[in-house]
Write a protein that holds these residues in place. Sequence first.
Motif, PDB file in Angstrom:
ATOM      1  N   GLN A 535       0.790  -1.225   0.021  1.00  0.00           N
ATOM      2  CA  GLN A 535       0.109  -0.059   0.083  1.00  0.00           C
ATOM      3  C   GLN A 535       0.977   1.336  -0.113  1.00  0.00           C
ATOM      4  O   GLN A 535       0.559   2.213  -0.607  1.00  0.00           O
ATOM      5  N   GLU A 536       1.798   1.122   0.971  1.00  0.00           N
ATOM      6  CA  GLU A 536       2.633   2.303   0.863  1.00  0.00           C
ATOM      7  C   GLU A 536       3.643   2.450  -0.283  1.00  0.00           C
ATOM      8  O   GLU A 536       3.614   3.953  -0.842  1.00  0.00           O
ATOM      9  N   VAL A 537       3.778   1.581  -0.990  1.00  0.00           N
ATOM     10  CA  VAL A 537       4.711   1.541  -2.301  1.00  0.00           C
ATOM     11  C   VAL A 537       3.741   2.051  -3.297  1.00  0.00           C
ATOM     12  O   VAL A 537       4.208   2.977  -4.133  1.00  0.00           O
ATOM     13  N   LYS A 538       2.554   1.808  -3.390  1.00  0.00           N
ATOM     14  CA  LYS A 538       1.550   2.245  -4.294  1.00  0.00           C
ATOM     15  C   LYS A 538       1.470   3.674  -4.068  1.00  0.00           C
ATOM     16  O   LYS A 538       1.110   4.619  -4.933  1.00  0.00           O
ATOM     17  N   GLN A 539       1.259   3.974  -2.853  1.00  0.00           N
ATOM     18  CA  GLN A 539       1.156   5.563  -2.662  1.00  0.00           C
ATOM     19  C   GLN A 539       2.290   6.672  -3.235  1.00  0.00           C
ATOM     20  O   GLN A 539       2.046   7.409  -3.638  1.00  0.00           O
ATOM     21  N   ASP A 540       3.437   5.866  -2.965  1.00  0.00           N
ATOM     22  CA  ASP A 540       4.572   6.621  -3.491  1.00  0.00           C
ATOM     23  C   ASP A 540       4.589   6.664  -5.146  1.00  0.00           C
ATOM     24  O   ASP A 540       4.775   7.629  -5.590  1.00  0.00           O
ATOM     25  N   LEU A 541       4.205   5.573  -5.704  1.00  0.00           N
ATOM     26  CA  LEU A 541       3.979   5.639  -7.120  1.00  0.00           C
ATOM     27  C   LEU A 541       3.077   6.511  -7.604  1.00  0.00           C
ATOM     28  O   LEU A 541       3.079   7.305  -8.584  1.00  0.00           O
ATOM     29  N   ALA A 542       1.749   6.842  -6.708  1.00  0.00           N
ATOM     30  CA  ALA A 542       0.584   7.198  -7.098  1.00  0.00           C
ATOM     31  C   ALA A 542       1.210   9.013  -7.070  1.00  0.00           C
ATOM     32  O   ALA A 542       0.654   9.683  -7.963  1.00  0.00           O
ATOM     33  N   ASN A 554      -6.041   6.269  -7.497  1.00  0.00           N
ATOM     34  CA  ASN A 554      -6.506   5.774  -6.235  1.00  0.00           C
ATOM     35  C   ASN A 554      -5.556   4.588  -5.869  1.00  0.00           C
ATOM     36  O   ASN A 554      -5.675   3.739  -6.557  1.00  0.00           O
ATOM     37  N   PRO A 555      -4.680   4.984  -4.829  1.00  0.00           N
ATOM     38  CA  PRO A 555      -3.717   3.926  -4.343  1.00  0.00           C
ATOM     39  C   PRO A 555      -4.361   2.507  -3.846  1.00  0.00           C
ATOM     40  O   PRO A 555      -3.734   1.548  -3.735  1.00  0.00           O
ATOM     41  N   ASN A 556      -5.795   2.566  -3.565  1.00  0.00           N
ATOM     42  CA  ASN A 556      -6.428   1.420  -3.208  1.00  0.00           C
ATOM     43  C   ASN A 556      -7.019   0.448  -4.210  1.00  0.00           C
ATOM     44  O   ASN A 556      -7.324  -0.665  -4.097  1.00  0.00           O
ATOM     45  N   SER A 557      -6.732   1.152  -5.577  1.00  0.00           N
ATOM     46  CA  SER A 557      -7.424   0.488  -6.785  1.00  0.00           C
ATOM     47  C   SER A 557      -6.047  -0.564  -7.045  1.00  0.00           C
ATOM     48  O   SER A 557      -5.106  -0.488  -6.629  1.00  0.00           O
ATOM     49  N   LEU A 558      -6.559  -1.603  -7.934  1.00  0.00           N
ATOM     50  CA  LEU A 558      -5.598  -2.565  -8.450  1.00  0.00           C
ATOM     51  C   LEU A 558      -4.481  -2.166  -9.354  1.00  0.00           C
ATOM     52  O   LEU A 558      -5.072  -1.638 -10.384  1.00  0.00           O
ATOM     53  N   PHE A 559      -3.498  -2.008  -8.777  1.00  0.00           N
ATOM     54  CA  PHE A 559      -2.319  -1.495 -10.004  1.00  0.00           C
ATOM     55  C   PHE A 559      -2.106  -2.644 -10.917  1.00  0.00           C
ATOM     56  O   PHE A 559      -1.323  -3.756 -10.643  1.00  0.00           O
ATOM     57  N   ASP A 560      -2.318  -2.421 -12.263  1.00  0.00           N
ATOM     58  CA  ASP A 560      -2.184  -3.353 -13.005  1.00  0.00           C
ATOM     59  C   ASP A 560      -1.153  -2.641 -14.266  1.00  0.00           C
ATOM     60  O   ASP A 560      -1.405  -1.765 -14.739  1.00  0.00           O
ATOM     61  N   ILE A 561      -0.119  -3.354 -14.235  1.00  0.00           N
ATOM     62  CA  ILE A 561       1.052  -2.700 -14.791  1.00  0.00           C
ATOM     63  C   ILE A 561       1.697  -3.263 -16.019  1.00  0.00           C
ATOM     64  O   ILE A 561       1.841  -4.617 -15.687  1.00  0.00           O
ATOM     65  N   GLN A 562       2.009  -2.786 -17.493  1.00  0.00           N
ATOM     66  CA  GLN A 562       2.614  -3.362 -18.244  1.00  0.00           C
ATOM     67  C   GLN A 562       3.889  -2.483 -18.701  1.00  0.00           C
ATOM     68  O   GLN A 562       3.644  -1.428 -19.116  1.00  0.00           O
ATOM     69  N   ALA A 563       5.009  -2.772 -18.105  1.00  0.00           N
ATOM     70  CA  ALA A 563       6.357  -1.751 -18.496  1.00  0.00           C
ATOM     71  C   ALA A 563       7.096  -2.724 -19.129  1.00  0.00           C
ATOM     72  O   ALA A 563       7.970  -3.658 -18.684  1.00  0.00           O
ATOM     73  N   ILE A 595     -14.076  -4.165  -9.324  1.00  0.00           N
ATOM     74  CA  ILE A 595     -12.574  -3.835  -8.526  1.00  0.00           C
ATOM     75  C   ILE A 595     -12.168  -2.645  -9.257  1.00  0.00           C
ATOM     76  O   ILE A 595     -11.986  -2.759 -10.683  1.00  0.00           O
ATOM     77  N   PRO A 596     -11.882  -1.439  -8.602  1.00  0.00           N
ATOM     78  CA  PRO A 596     -11.293  -0.267  -9.388  1.00  0.00           C
ATOM     79  C   PRO A 596     -10.000  -0.639  -9.855  1.00  0.00           C
ATOM     80  O   PRO A 596      -9.119  -1.537  -9.018  1.00  0.00           O
ATOM     81  N   ARG A 597      -9.436  -0.251 -10.937  1.00  0.00           N
ATOM     82  CA  ARG A 597      -8.351  -0.620 -11.406  1.00  0.00           C
ATOM     83  C   ARG A 597      -7.636   0.634 -12.068  1.00  0.00           C
ATOM     84  O   ARG A 597      -8.142   1.543 -12.545  1.00  0.00           O
ATOM     85  N   THR A 598      -6.387   0.899 -11.859  1.00  0.00           N
ATOM     86  CA  THR A 598      -5.212   1.691 -12.370  1.00  0.00           C
ATOM     87  C   THR A 598      -4.341   0.857 -13.502  1.00  0.00           C
ATOM     88  O   THR A 598      -3.695   0.361 -13.155  1.00  0.00           O
ATOM     89  N   PHE A 599      -4.689   1.177 -14.755  1.00  0.00           N
ATOM     90  CA  PHE A 599      -3.822   0.641 -15.627  1.00  0.00           C
ATOM     91  C   PHE A 599      -2.637   1.503 -15.908  1.00  0.00           C
ATOM     92  O   PHE A 599      -2.805   2.784 -16.337  1.00  0.00           O
ATOM     93  N   ILE A 600      -1.537   1.143 -15.790  1.00  0.00           N
ATOM     94  CA  ILE A 600      -0.239   1.849 -15.920  1.00  0.00           C
ATOM     95  C   ILE A 600       0.596   1.114 -17.049  1.00  0.00           C
ATOM     96  O   ILE A 600       0.975  -0.025 -17.051  1.00  0.00           O
ATOM     97  N   PHE A 601       1.165   2.023 -17.854  1.00  0.00           N
ATOM     98  CA  PHE A 601       1.708   1.430 -18.823  1.00  0.00           C
ATOM     99  C   PHE A 601       3.397   2.159 -19.061  1.00  0.00           C
ATOM    100  O   PHE A 601       3.318   3.565 -18.407  1.00  0.00           O
ATOM    101  N   CYS A 633     -16.502   7.415 -12.611  1.00  0.00           N
ATOM    102  CA  CYS A 633     -16.387   7.729 -11.290  1.00  0.00           C
ATOM    103  C   CYS A 633     -15.057   6.933 -10.363  1.00  0.00           C
ATOM    104  O   CYS A 633     -14.991   6.273  -9.525  1.00  0.00           O
ATOM    105  N   ASP A 634     -14.054   7.145 -11.413  1.00  0.00           N
ATOM    106  CA  ASP A 634     -12.865   6.759 -10.783  1.00  0.00           C
ATOM    107  C   ASP A 634     -12.553   5.407 -10.718  1.00  0.00           C
ATOM    108  O   ASP A 634     -11.622   4.992  -9.869  1.00  0.00           O
ATOM    109  N   ARG A 635     -13.378   4.785 -11.070  1.00  0.00           N
ATOM    110  CA  ARG A 635     -13.242   3.071 -11.052  1.00  0.00           C
ATOM    111  C   ARG A 635     -12.318   2.598 -12.202  1.00  0.00           C
ATOM    112  O   ARG A 635     -11.661   1.529 -11.901  1.00  0.00           O
ATOM    113  N   MET A 636     -11.755   3.397 -13.114  1.00  0.00           N
ATOM    114  CA  MET A 636     -10.836   3.234 -13.950  1.00  0.00           C
ATOM    115  C   MET A 636      -9.801   4.232 -14.239  1.00  0.00           C
ATOM    116  O   MET A 636     -10.501   5.208 -14.326  1.00  0.00           O
TER     117      MET A 636
END
Length: 838
Positions: A535-542, A554-563, A595-601, A633-636
Motif C-alpha cells: 500500500q505504501e509503495v503504491k502511494q509513493d507511485l501515485a 487511487n492507491p487502493n485500486s488494483l495497480f495493473d502494470i505493463q512496463a 474492482i477499481p483498477r489503475t492501468f499503468i503503461f 467515477c474513478d473506477r478506472m
Amino acid sequence: MASLIPSEKISIVVEDDRTGLSITTLKRAIADNLFYNQGKFPTIASKNDYYLALAYTVRDRLVHHWLNTVQTYLKQEVKVVCYLSAEFLMGPHLNNNLINLGIESRIRQAVEELGLDFQELVDQEEEPGLGNGGLGRLAACYLDSMATLEIPAIGYGIRYEFGIFDQEIRDGWQVEITDKWLQYGNPWEIARPEYSVQVNLGGHTETYVDRDGNYRVRWLPDRVIKGIPYDTPIVGYQVNTANTLRLWKAEAIESFNFQTFNIGNYYGAVNEKIYSENITKVLYPNDEQLQGKQLRLEQQYFFVSCSLQDMIRLHLSTGNSLDTFDGKFAIQLNDTHPAIAIAELMRLLIDERFMDWEQAWSITEKSFGYTNHTLLPEALEKWSLELFNRLLPRHLEIIYEINRRFLDRVRIKYPQDNDKLARLSLIDETGARYVRMAHLACVGSHAINGVAELHTHLLQQTVLKDFYQLFPEKFSNKTNGVTPRRWMVLSNPRLTKLICSKIGDSWIKNLDELRKLEQFVDDSAFCQQWQQIKQEVKQDLAIRIRQRTGIIVNPNSLFDIQAKRIHEYKRQHLNALHIITLYNCLKQNPNLDVIPRTFIFGGKAAPGYWMAKLMIKLINSVGEIVNQDPDICDRMKVVFFPDYNVTNAQPIYPAADLSEQISTAGKEASGTGNMKFSLNGALTIGTLDGANVEIREEVGAENFFLFGLTAAEVQQLKTKGYNPRDYYNSNPQLKAAIDLINSGFFSHGDTELFKPLTESLLNYDPYLLFADYQSYIDCQKKVSQAFRDRANWTKMSILNVARMGKFSSDRAIKEYCRDIWNVAPVPIELEDLCPDGQ
Ligand code: GPV
C-alpha cells in the motif's frame, strides 16, 4: 597512511579522507571534493555539484577494491569472462554502489548531517542509458552477479555519447529527446588513453610471401580509428571484488589531418575527425529490429576489435603465448551484435600473429560462447555482401574460408543434400546475398544457448534446427535471471526490511532462501505488514504519477502494470482492448460493482516503428476519455508513465499488484521484467511464453493467471489459416471495442487516426490478439474476483516472492560458469591501506 605501490622512489600516499568511513571523515571528504573537484563554495554549489562531490567520495572508497581486483587477476593469471555486448543498461551507480559496499546508512547520515537531502542528491544522477531494453539490462544484471560471485569478468561494450533517447509524451504521442548523459561529466568512469588501440576499416587486401615462403594476407584499410577505453568499476555485493566495465570511445587518430590542414582545407580536416567520432556517437534505438545501416556494422566491428586487441595485450603482458589464449578467456557473445568477433579473432591470430589456420580455429572455437535472445525473423542479423566487403574485406575472405571448411564437413555428414548446405551456409544466397551472423556465431562457438526453456526448445526446433542436428552437444538452456540487489534491496527497501526481519539477510546472496517466507503465509500479522508495505509503495507511485502526468490515481485500486518496450508482439494493444471492453461494460451498466483498477503503461517505441508509436497514442487517447468520464467515477484510470528507464522502473515494480506478461506464445524469448514484478510480490497475468512458463512452474499454477494459446496452438492456427475477422464478427464485445476505436470516440471524431492499427488487426493480426482476446478478458475477470479477497491475494503475493529464488541472476551466472565458461570464483584479499590503524 600506507604505500599502495611499493617502489623505492615513488610512494603514493593514500589519505584517510579518501578511504575513511567515520561520519566525520565522510563529511570532510564531501566538503573537500566540493571545494577541490567541483571548485565551488558551499554557498553557490548546485545540487549537482553536491551529487558529484558525493559520487567522488564514494568512488574513492572503492578504488582500492578495484585496483586489488585487477592486480589479483593479473598476478594469479586467472581465466576471465569477457562479456561482449553492444548494450549495457546499468542504471544509476551511486545507490547501487552504496548498497554493494555496505555503506549506505553511513553515507546517508553524513549527507544529512551536512544539511543536505540524500534522496535529492541521488536523484541528480543521469543514468547511463546505454541499452534498449531486456538485452542490455540482462548484461547489467550479469555483471552484478559475476562481481558478487567473485568471478573474474570484464564487460566490453560501446561508450555511446548519446544513449537511448528520453521520451516525452506530447498530445499523446511519443517525442524523442537526445540523451545527453555525459553533459555534466561522469564521475564513475576513468579514461585509460594509455590502453588505446587502432581499428581499421575499408580498403582492400593483398597477398604476399613472407620470409619463410608462406603465403600471407595483409589488409590495406582506408580508414584508421582510435579506440579509447573508459573503465567503470562493478562492485560485488559485500565482497572485495570490483570488476571492470570497459567501454570504447572512437576518436580520430590525430585531431587534425595536417596534410589537409596545410593546403588550407580546414573544414575537410575537421570533417574527418567528426567522421571517425561518429562511430560511438549514438545508440541505435531499435529493439529487435535490424536496420542494416553501415554505421551499425562499424560500431559492432569497432568495439569487438578494440576488445579482442585488449585481451591479447593483457594476455601477452603477463608473459603468456597466444597458444594458451582460450584457457585464459571465456568470451560470451550477447546475441549476434558482437559475432564479427569470430572472424576478427581469426584475423588477429592469422594475419597479425602468423598462427596457422587450424590452431587459430581451435582457439577461437574454444573461446567463444553465443547466447541467442530472439526468434523474431526481423531481428536476425544479416549484412549484405556488398556492404560487408566494402567495410571488412579481409573478414569476408575469412568468413568464406570458415564457410568452405564448414560446408565440407556438412557435405560428408549429409551427402547430396544441397538444401541442407544452403540452409546451413554462412552466406544466404536465396536472393540478394547476405552474411548470416547467427550462423557465424554457431559455427565459431563451442556453446550456444537460449534464455528460457521454451525459447531454447523452439530455437532447436526452428531457427537453429539444422545446427542443433549437426552439433547437439553445443546447445544448452540458460534461463535468464535478475539481480536481487538492484531489483529488491535497492528498489524495495521496505519489503527488504520486512523479509530480513523474518529470515535474516542471507537470501540477498542466496535467493532460494526466500522459501523460508512460506512458513509465514498464515501469520496474519506478517500478512498485514506485507499488505501495508504494498500500500505504501503504491502511494509513493501515485505521487510520482501525479507529478509526471497530472493524473490522480487511487492507491487502493488494483495497480495493473505493463512496463516494457512497445512492440506488437508484446501486445500492449491487447491490454488496451481489455480497458476499452471494461469501459464499455461500465458505460452499459454504470452501477456494475467492479474492482477499481489503475492501468499503468511504461515503455519506449523505436522512433521509426510507426505501429508502436500509434499504440502509445491509442493508450493515451483511451486514457484521456476514460480518466475524465464522470460515469466511470474513478473506477478506472489509464496512465502512460513517460520515459520508462531503469531509474523510473525501480519504483514501478514494487508497486504492482498485477504484472502484464501477455506476448503471443513463442515470441518473447524470456522476459526479465516478468521476474522483477513477481519478485516484488505482483501476481502475473500471462501467456505460456518465455520464462513465464518457468515462473508459473515455480510459483504454482494456482498463483498465476494463465490465458491464451500455447506456442504449438499458435503454430497450428497459423498453418490452418487464421482469419481475425471471424473473431471480430462472432464476438460482440470485441467488435464493440474495435468499432468504438474506429468511430473516432477516442480521437476527437477522427475516424482515420487508428485505422492503420485496427485494419492491421482485422486483416492480418500477426500476433493473434483476436484469437486470445476472449481468453484474456475471462482471465481478467478472474483477476478482479481474486483481488476482492485481499487476504488470499496477499497470500498469493507472498508465495510468488517466496518461490522466485530460481530467477536470481546469480543462479544463471553459476550455470554459465559451470557449463560454458569453466571459470571459478577468485576471492580478492584487500591489503590494508592503513596498517598503522590510522
Ligand atoms: I535480440 N531482447 C532485447 O531486449 N533486445 C534485442 O535486441 C533482443 C532481445 C530481449 C528479449 O526480447 C527478451 O525476451 C529477453 O528476456 C532479453 O532479451 C534478455 O535475454
